[in-house]
Scaffold this active site. Structure first.
Site, PDB file in Angstrom:
ATOM      1  N   GLU A  11       0.797  -1.234   0.000  1.00  0.00           N
ATOM      2  CA  GLU A  11       0.000   0.000   0.000  1.00  0.00           C
ATOM      3  C   GLU A  11       0.826   1.278   0.000  1.00  0.00           C
ATOM      4  O   GLU A  11       0.631   2.157   0.842  1.00  0.00           O
ATOM      5  CB  GLU A  11      -0.979  -0.045   1.190  1.00  0.00           C
ATOM      6  N   ASN A  64       2.150  -4.582  -3.471  1.00  0.00           N
ATOM      7  CA  ASN A  64       0.743  -4.949  -3.291  1.00  0.00           C
ATOM      8  C   ASN A  64      -0.046  -3.698  -2.895  1.00  0.00           C
ATOM      9  O   ASN A  64       0.404  -2.926  -2.046  1.00  0.00           O
ATOM     10  CB  ASN A  64       0.721  -5.983  -2.147  1.00  0.00           C
ATOM     11  N   HIS A 103     -10.281  -5.771  -2.659  1.00  0.00           N
ATOM     12  CA  HIS A 103     -11.352  -5.704  -1.649  1.00  0.00           C
ATOM     13  C   HIS A 103     -12.503  -4.953  -2.309  1.00  0.00           C
ATOM     14  O   HIS A 103     -12.562  -3.729  -2.305  1.00  0.00           O
ATOM     15  CB  HIS A 103     -10.862  -4.972  -0.399  1.00  0.00           C
ATOM     16  N   ASP A 119     -12.084 -10.129  -1.720  1.00  0.00           N
ATOM     17  CA  ASP A 119     -13.383 -10.341  -1.068  1.00  0.00           C
ATOM     18  C   ASP A 119     -14.367  -9.368  -1.688  1.00  0.00           C
ATOM     19  O   ASP A 119     -13.973  -8.359  -2.282  1.00  0.00           O
ATOM     20  CB  ASP A 119     -13.330 -10.264   0.467  1.00  0.00           C
ATOM     21  N   GLU A 133      -6.031 -10.404  -2.319  1.00  0.00           N
ATOM     22  CA  GLU A 133      -6.863 -10.315  -1.107  1.00  0.00           C
ATOM     23  C   GLU A 133      -8.344 -10.220  -1.461  1.00  0.00           C
ATOM     24  O   GLU A 133      -9.099  -9.465  -0.835  1.00  0.00           O
ATOM     25  CB  GLU A 133      -6.448  -9.087  -0.268  1.00  0.00           C
TER      26      GLU A 133
HETATM   27  O1  9MR Z   1      -7.057  -9.281   7.649  1.00  0.00           O
HETATM   28  C1  9MR Z   1      -6.302  -8.373   8.401  1.00  0.00           C
HETATM   29  C2  9MR Z   1      -7.054  -8.036   9.660  1.00  0.00           C
HETATM   30  O2  9MR Z   1      -7.174  -9.180  10.497  1.00  0.00           O
HETATM   31  C3  9MR Z   1      -6.362  -6.923  10.377  1.00  0.00           C
HETATM   32  O3  9MR Z   1      -7.137  -6.541  11.484  1.00  0.00           O
HETATM   33  C4  9MR Z   1      -6.177  -5.759   9.429  1.00  0.00           C
HETATM   34  C5  9MR Z   1      -5.511  -4.565  10.061  1.00  0.00           C
HETATM   35  O4  9MR Z   1      -5.291  -3.578   9.111  1.00  0.00           O
HETATM   36  O5  9MR Z   1      -5.403  -6.186   8.324  1.00  0.00           O
HETATM   37  C6  9MR Z   1      -6.070  -7.108   7.599  1.00  0.00           C
HETATM   38  O6  9MR Z   1      -5.421  -7.401   6.406  1.00  0.00           O
HETATM   39  C7  9MR Z   1      -5.143  -6.307   5.544  1.00  0.00           C
HETATM   40  C8  9MR Z   1      -3.946  -6.685   4.718  1.00  0.00           C
HETATM   41  O7  9MR Z   1      -2.884  -7.010   5.554  1.00  0.00           O
HETATM   42  C9  9MR Z   1      -3.557  -5.576   3.770  1.00  0.00           C
HETATM   43  N1  9MR Z   1      -4.665  -5.151   2.965  1.00  0.00           N
HETATM   44  C10 9MR Z   1      -5.884  -4.835   3.675  1.00  0.00           C
HETATM   45  C11 9MR Z   1      -6.278  -5.991   4.581  1.00  0.00           C
HETATM   46  C12 9MR Z   1      -7.598  -5.684   5.268  1.00  0.00           C
HETATM   47  O8  9MR Z   1      -7.460  -4.645   6.171  1.00  0.00           O
END
Ligand code: 9MR
Length: 453
Positions: A163, A204, A240, A270, A268
């Site tokens: 990011e 990513n 997402h 969803d 990722e």
């Molecule tokens: O799935 C992850 C969640 O359990 C955490 O609380 C969250 C914190 O930011 O991060 C989530 O995963 C993220 C990923 O590492 C990067 N892209 C966004 C994802 C969703 O927030």
């Protein structure tokens, strides 16, 4: 008689000891249930990887069964992030990351490392510290070197930088950008490559799935990194997404990165909806999942698709987007949703869900000789579950049960009744139980109709 017994014993011995024979039997079982071909086998046949983010502590029971059976790649959802692996400076906690890697190895799965350089989920000792550029650079290099070296040779890929961009395509203001300038990205990739030359290295980001300002910034960055000879193997499009909003330029965007000479992974995926879900929304979601998988299947350099959690019971969405959820291919009870079948269809498998809310019993003859045979009954549930079971059937040609295992069977006249043993009464939703028996026959051995009651 004697010959046939000997040959049965020989066959049973072969079954119990012969790896080749056991393998052959498994292959037959898989073919016989083509409708249930795991997503990972469908994806592999297309030359694609299908992954899921996982939580290490949940990798047992049904969650572990599905994660192992359906996916050929795992991404630790949080286990490899800096705050998890080094919560206190110099004190490491690799437990969950190691567990996920071991699970993946045991299930013949790849691991996608996630993530080394991010503005989020960093330990407080790091974010609260005051560092010179030189110190920050040394900390980052040490972190990357330590973590990548630990898993050297074990991971297929790393999301090295996560990011880095704002929505308008400018660099995000972070600890790293502010302290080290935009070249922290090239340095991180270079350090990761030095620590594990075989891992594929990715940048990513989210909201880079379609063509737009942010994805074009990523495109220009990757182009310049390639021109400079910085080790960059791919881009991760997080995906997402929101119901009904798959970008129409997704495939075109994947293709333009591929044309730069890098791989593209959907990392990722969803697709969230406003709750409660209903059949209309679930059908739209299935169409959306299909669009994303179709786009990846269509571009040979699209490496694969990872879903960010495979079950609605293990999704970050409801915690972050109030009122939204149901974003993954399985519901919270591990029942595959229409999205699951849409994915299967996109990967060349069947798109038809089995009848829901049903448990069924199937009778089969496993082997037969001149006076006897070995039979089996399989009780399977989909959209329903059992805590005990009983089946019965009526033999039409004088067959008689002589011995049964994994069930208590009695025969009265032509009627056979079998009930669960003390240890196998539970048939979970999506699961099955089998029991077997030997019986005698003469003349003919027609298969009876089994009733589950
Ligand atoms: O799935 C992850 C969640 O359990 C955490 O609380 C969250 C914190 O930011 O991060 C989530 O995963 C993220 C990923 O590492 C990067 N892209 C966004 C994802 C969703 O927030």
């Amino acid at each position: 008689m004697r010959t046939s017994r000997t040959s049965l014993r020989a066959r049973l011995t072969a079954l119990l000891t012969g790896g080749a024979m056991v393998g052959a039997l498994l292959a037959v079982a898989t073919t016989a249930h083509a409708a249930d071909t795991p997503l990972r086998d469908l994806a592999a046949a297309k030359g694609k990887v299908i992954g899921t983010a996982v939580t290490g502590s949940k990798l047992t029971g049904t969650y572990g069964d599905i994660a192992g059976a359906q996916f050929n790649s795992l991404t630790p959802g949080n286990a490899m992030k800096w705050e998890t692996v080094e919560p206190t400076r110099g004190t490491y906690n690799w437990a969950e990351a190691d567990q996920i890697v071991a699970f993946a190895q045991a299930h013949n799965q790849q691991v996608r490392g996630h993530t080394l350089v991010w503005h989020s989920q960093n330990p407080s000792w790091l974010t609260n510290g005051t560092w010179t550029s030189a110190q920050l650079s040394a900390l980052l290099q040490d972190h990357i070197n330590t973590e990548v070296t630990r898993y050297k040779g074990k991971l297929a890929a790393w999301d090295v930088v996560n990011e880095p961009f704002n929505e308008d395509g400018t660099y995000r203001s972070t600890l790293w950008y502010n302290g080290l300038g935009s070249d922290y990205i090239a340095q991180a990739l270079t350090w990761a490559h030095a620590a594990d030359p075989s891992a594929k290295l990715y940048i990513n980001d989210y909201n880079v799935e379609g063509v737009g300002a942010k994805s074009t910034a990523l495109y220009n960055l990757v182009k310049s990194l390639k021109e400079r000879g910085v080790p960059i193997d791919g881009v991760g499009l997080q995906a997402h997404l929101i119901l009904g909003q798959v970008p129409s330029t997704l495939q075109q965007n994947i293709q333009r990165f591929a044309d730069l000479g890098v791989d593209v992974a959907i990392t990722e995926l969803d697709i969230r909806m406003q709750l409660p879900s209903d059949s209309t929304k679930l059908a739209q979601q299935a169409a959306d999942y299909k669009s994303v998988f179709d786009a990846c299947v269509a571009v040979s350099r699209c490496y694969g698709v990872t879903v960010w959690g495979f079950t609605d019971s293990d999704s970050w969405i409801p915690d972050v987007f109030s009122g939204y959820g149901a974003a993954t291919p399985y519901d919270e009870n591990y029942v595959p949703k229409p999205a699951y079948y849409a994915i299967a269809g996109s990967l060349g498998g069947t798109t038809t869900p089995p009848p829901t809310g049903a448990c069924t019993a199937a009778y089969s003859v496993q082997s037969q000789w001149n006076t006897g045979f070995t039979g089996q009954v399989r009780i399977a549930c989909s959209g329903a579950a059992l805590s005990s079971w009983k089946v019965n059937w009526t033999y039409g040609a004088g067959q008689r049960i002589t011995q049964a295992w994994n069930a208590d069977c009695t025969q009265s006249g032509a009627v056979v009744t079998c009930a669960n043993a003390s240890y196998n009464g539970t048939v979970p939703n999506g699961g099955s139980v089998t029991f077997g028996f030997n019986a005698s026959w003469s003349g003919s051995n027609p298969v009876p109709t089994v009733t589950l009651g």
